[in-house]
Design an enzyme around this catalytic site. Structure first.
Site, PDB file in Angstrom:
ATOM      1  N   PRO A 150       7.833  31.262 -27.399  1.00  0.00           N
ATOM      2  CA  PRO A 150       7.441  31.434 -28.804  1.00  0.00           C
ATOM      3  C   PRO A 150       8.613  31.922 -29.674  1.00  0.00           C
ATOM      4  O   PRO A 150       9.581  32.514 -29.193  1.00  0.00           O
ATOM      5  CB  PRO A 150       6.327  32.474 -28.727  1.00  0.00           C
ATOM      6  CG  PRO A 150       5.729  32.256 -27.373  1.00  0.00           C
ATOM      7  CD  PRO A 150       6.893  31.905 -26.490  1.00  0.00           C
ATOM      8  N   ARG A 151       8.496  31.648 -30.964  1.00  0.00           N
ATOM      9  CA  ARG A 151       9.625  31.856 -31.879  1.00  0.00           C
ATOM     10  C   ARG A 151      10.140  33.287 -31.927  1.00  0.00           C
ATOM     11  O   ARG A 151      11.333  33.518 -32.070  1.00  0.00           O
ATOM     12  CB  ARG A 151       9.190  31.441 -33.280  1.00  0.00           C
ATOM     13  CG  ARG A 151       8.991  29.968 -33.365  1.00  0.00           C
ATOM     14  CD  ARG A 151       8.450  29.549 -34.695  1.00  0.00           C
ATOM     15  NE  ARG A 151       8.422  28.098 -34.723  1.00  0.00           N
ATOM     16  CZ  ARG A 151       7.883  27.383 -35.679  1.00  0.00           C
ATOM     17  NH1 ARG A 151       7.326  27.975 -36.717  1.00  0.00           N
ATOM     18  NH2 ARG A 151       7.910  26.077 -35.624  1.00  0.00           N
ATOM     19  N   ASP A 152       9.218  34.254 -31.839  1.00  0.00           N
ATOM     20  CA  ASP A 152       9.674  35.646 -31.932  1.00  0.00           C
ATOM     21  C   ASP A 152      10.626  35.958 -30.789  1.00  0.00           C
ATOM     22  O   ASP A 152      11.641  36.651 -30.978  1.00  0.00           O
ATOM     23  CB  ASP A 152       8.484  36.619 -31.959  1.00  0.00           C
ATOM     24  CG  ASP A 152       7.513  36.405 -30.800  1.00  0.00           C
ATOM     25  OD1 ASP A 152       7.352  35.254 -30.363  1.00  0.00           O
ATOM     26  OD2 ASP A 152       6.925  37.392 -30.333  1.00  0.00           O
TER      27      ASP A 152
END
Ligand code: FAD
Length: 600
Positions: free
Chosen positions: A307-309
């Site tokens: 995921p992007r985080d």
């Protein structure tokens, strides 16, 4: 006062995917409907969306279904999503994609003629319906054509500056034409906010000029609440060079299609940043990661597709540790991994973007990329089935609404969110309006007050320049409320925001009302400030790290915070008040999904 007046059942503020989908639904349910948008029709952010629309259509993987999509979405949001929104979204997204196709959208196809689906971070199966890397364009083109064909009134280049209310709820909206500067008011018992994001409060962002958090701020001012504003998504890959294009998005599809991240020493560093939470479903070696592209069933996904985080924090750490590129990013390399023909076919916009803006040929050399403020997970607190805010007659859908994505949005889940909840908001807004239509009026004194407030910057002489204040706010948010946060920095940010508020009260603009960007910015700035204050206050309060909120001083997730939402409202003195609220509890039959869908 010279004022253009109109009457509708439903006024939709915003002409992105959420706004247009809401307007179509309201119209089709018998409501006289108008759409108001700040820029030209067709220019909303949605048009920039590249990767695709996430929907468990199971076209490539028969084992995909809404339960797996629901589970991926909740895990991506670190379980802080409103379970009911995540459920509706996963269940209804496939129908919304098929409906778009019925309305004329032309998706890329599989060899069998089905809608093709591509891989994206955090999605267990290839799930993003797409049109090359121009999916948003096709989505908007389709919705726009339908809006126009249905005869829905569109007010474009028109900015709403205030929502009008009475004791029973919404009565309409007030705004101005950007070109003439003249005022306009819409009387309507239902208003749907679909104003998109807040990125312009940050210095480095993928967002364009329109995204000044107007809808968030208008809702707050009208008495609605915002949920979990601390969660801001920094997309891991924005352009970093040249400075004039810093922040422009480099789509995640580059990684979905085989691109890898390397530091200045040439190391594929994402393997060093796999969190325990995702370890079971992430490849351990480069060989396994590379095999995954051709055989997804027997291999785990590459860590570049976490995921992007997770990816944004990893890039941030590499750069901080001195292993960044000459211009302060990392390398994104697809050139050494795919043929030039493949790259040009799959990623045509990226190819042209780098060629034209940075003189980089991505089929031959690596791109330089770094995190960019991209999306706000926090937003107007809504009832999941109807998108109703706490003020009767006010609805919110799309990026301006909160809850759906928890602490971190998965790529592709926004376009599906717009369609699912845009439709639901339009339906509920029409139903509400038809019940209340005969009982509303716009109060003249409130209209006069809205006009006075809008003209105030012309009446002050020698005040502050809006551009200077905007610059200082963006720098403050960039430096002090960015990817990695600490209490002293956020306290300092709040002090600076308080000082900026005083400066905003003293803004002055020159010239006249005809197309005056300085004046427009002066009217946007109070929204930007209030949104920034909400983000900083909530981020200071949440003493844990989760999704898009990373605290250097509280690096772990915390079980109590896992059950807590932070709610912003406007206090009587105009300041932001913050309260804690328990997270709505997921029913047992949904909780079972997390056991039933185990990692491979
Ligand atoms: P928007 O499309 O942002 O539209 C907002 C509308 O509100 C505009 O018409 C604007 O003019 C109007 N408005 C704002 N304020 C006012 C006001 N005061 N008065 C009148 N009108 C107002 N998501 C995905 O799911 N997949 C992707 O591949 C993807 N790629 C992306 C690429 C880029 C470069 C960006 C920036 C975002 C991407 N996203 C993607 C995110 C997604 O595009 C947005 O979250 C989504 O489009 C927001 O849609 P929306 O309908 O909520 O608002």
């Amino acid at each position: 006062m010279e004022l253009e007046r109109h009457e509708y059942d439903v006024v939709v503020v915003g002409a992105g995917g959420a706004g247009l989908r809401a307007a179509i639904e309201a119209h089709e349910n018998g409501a006289r409907t108008a759409v108001v948008c700040k820029s030209l029709l067709g220019k909303a952010h949605t048009v920039m969306a590249e990767g695709g629309i996430a929907a468990a259509m199971a076209n490539l993987y028969p084992e995909d279904n809404w339960r797996v999509h629901f589970r991926d979405t909740m895990r991506g949001g670190k379980m802080l999503n409103h379970w009911r929104m995540a459920q509706l979204h996963a269940q209804e997204a496939p129908d919304r994609v098929r409906e778009l196709e019925d309305w004329g959208a032309l998706f890329d196809r599989t060899a069998d003629g089905l809608i093709s689906q591509r891989d994206f971070g955090g999605h267990r199966y290839a799930r993003l319906a797409h049109v090359g890397d121009r999916t948003g364009l096709e989505l908007i083109r389709t919705l726009q054509q339908r809006t126009v064909a249905l005869g829905i009134d569109v007010y474009m280049e028109c900015t709403v500056t205030r929502l009008m209310t009475d004791a029973d709820g919404v009565t309409g909206a007030f705004g101005y034409w950007r070109e003439s500067g003249r005022f306009v008011a819409w009387q309507a018992p239902s208003v749907v906010l679909a104003t998109g994001g807040i990125g312009k409060s940050y210095k480095v962002t993928s967002n364009s000029w329109e995204y000044t958090g107007d809808g968030h701020s208008l809702a707050l001012q009208a008495g609605a609440t915002l949920v979990n504003m601390e969660f801001v998504q920094f997309h891991p890959t924005g352009m970093v060079w040249p400075p004039s294009v810093r922040g422009i998005l480099v789509t995640e599809s580059v990684r979905g299609d085989g691109g890898i991240l390397k530091n200045s020493a040439g190391n594929r560093f994402m393997f060093d940043y796999i969190p325990d939470f995702f370890r079971k479903e992430t490849a351990e070696t480069e060989a396994e990661a590379d095999r995954w592209y051709d055989d997804k069933k027997n291999n785990r996904r590459p860590p570049e597709l976490l995921p992007r985080d997770e990816v944004a924090r990893a890039i941030n750490s590499e750069v901080k540790a001195g292993r960044g590129t000459p211009h302060g990013g990392v390398f994104l390399d697809i050139a050494s991994r795919r043929s030039a023909e493949y790259i040009r076919k799959r990623l045509p916009s990226m190819y042209h973007q780098f060629k034209e803006l940075a003189e980089v040929d991505i089929t031959a050399e690596a791109m330089e990329v770094g995190p960019t403020c991209h999306y706000v997970m926090g937003g107007v607190e809504v009832e999941p089935d109807t998108e109703a805010a706490r003020v009767p007659g006010l609805f919110a859908a799309g990026e301006v609404a909160g809850g759906m994505h928890g602490s971190n949005r998965l790529g592709g889940n926004s376009l599906s969110d717009l369609l699912v909840f845009g439709r639901r908001a339009g339906l509920a807004a029409a139903e509400h309006a038809l019940k209340r239509i005969d009982r509303i009026a716009l109060a003249d004194d409130a209209l006069a007050d809205a006009a006075r407030a809008a003209l105030a910057p012309f009446d002050r002489e020698g005040g502050e320049n809006p551009y200077t204040v905007q610059h200082d706010l963006q720098q403050t948010m960039h430096d002090l409320v960015g990817i990695i946060r600490t209490a002293p920095e956020m306290e300092q940010a709040l002090e600076r925001i308080a000082a900026l508020k005083e400066r905003v009260a003293n803004l002055s603009v020159e010239g006249h009302r005809q197309y005056n960007p300085g004046w427009h910015l002066a009217l946007d700035l109070p929204h930007m400030l209030v949104v920034s204050e909400c983000i900083a206050r909530a981020a200071l309060e949440r003493q844990e790290s989760r999704g898009g909120h990373t605290r250097d001083d509280f690096p772990a997730t915390d079980a109590d915070w896992a059950r807590t939402n932070l709610i912003c409202s406007q206090a009587p003195d105009g300041t932001v008040a913050l309260t804690r609220q328990p997270l709505p509890q997921m029913p047992a039959e949904l909780a079972e999904v997390f056991e039933e869908v185990s990692a491979p």
